[in-house]
Design an enzyme around this catalytic site. Sequence first.
Site, short mmCIF file in Angstrom:
data_model
loop_
_atom_site.label_atom_id
_atom_site.label_comp_id
_atom_site.label_asym_id
_atom_site.label_seq_id
_atom_site.Cartn_x
_atom_site.Cartn_y
_atom_site.Cartn_z
CE LYS A 36 -2.84 -1.52 3.06
NZ LYS A 36 -1.69 -1.59 3.98
CD GLN A 85 0.60 -3.90 5.69
OE1 GLN A 85 0.09 -3.48 4.67
NE2 GLN A 85 0.13 -3.58 6.89
CG ASP A 136 1.48 3.95 4.64
OD1 ASP A 136 0.24 4.05 4.65
OD2 ASP A 136 2.08 2.87 4.88
#
Length: 297
Positions: free
Chosen positions: A54, A98, A121
């Site tokens: 990422k 994460q 997200d």
Amino acid sequence: MTAQMIDGKAFAANVRAQVAQHVAALKADKGITPGLAVVLVGEDPASQVYVRSKGKQTVEVGMNSYEHRLPADTDAATLMQLIADLNADAAVHGILVQLPLPKHLDEDAVINAIDPAKDVDGFHISNVGLLGTGQKSMVPCTPLGCLMMLRDHLGDLSGMNAVVIGRSNIVGKPMAQLLLNDSCTVTIAHSRTKDLPEVVRRADIVVAAVGRPQMVPGDWIKPGATVIDVGINRIEAEDGKTRLVGDCDTDSCAAVAGAITPVPGGVGPMTIACLLANTLTACCRANGLEAPEGLTA
Ligand code: NAD
């Protein structure tokens, strides 16, 4: 019929190129550089690989990448303080924590502490509610990637029968919601669904997000249907090595379907590309600009 393979790698490269173009224009015209902060707690090997990837792709499209690596025994107060600091930091437009987090941390509480406008997200309850009511929201990356590929391949999805197999909060449910927002007739199938093969046979669009290797065979697929295989499963091959397979049996499904995403190289590469698209969207909205067309739901 032999299905067209939907090339997620090429599609993702195209999304990243579009993001990079918009980022360059934002910098040149407004002096703004989008920034993505990624928070990793602990040393989970798979998470470390994702976070590295990422960070690398964020920089490649011209954005600022901020990585925060915290030890596995980080307490909730320390993590919440970091999130509060990132919420308040004007250089940070997107925040990603994460998952999974170490067991002692409450994932829902942590996700819901993120400013919804920076929740790239799309897991914050406010964004789930906005998506569910058809309002402007941040959309979870994997379903967004699936939707982009479906729209590109099929055009208008209106009136199509879509079956989503799997009802997780990160893939199945938001995927179903996106398809409903695009006027599909949507069925969500799951582990308790009765006669799953018959349910899937009615679908013009099948999205499989189960996590069971090659569970969907070709004889469940309606001829000409479009199959999006979200599953990523590692299995042992005959030569003793491991390889990745999806939730669909690609060969038998491809013999019947009109189009299918392969595993690997289908949905997988789209997830990070959509994370970058979401960060751009968040940055645009934070600055009173419209998000670029084609990169949002
Ligand atoms: P999950 O375990 O949270 O959910 C799986 C769902 O499948 C559940 O809702 C369950 O009801 C359903 N299910 C289980 N057994 C079933 C059965 N026999 N018949 C019908 N439904 C059944 O999984 P998830 O997080 O949604 O992920 C699903 C898969 O997608 C996994 O393989 C995961 O690795 C993969 N995934 C890929 C990406 C990507 O970037 N491509 C992103 C997220 C998840």
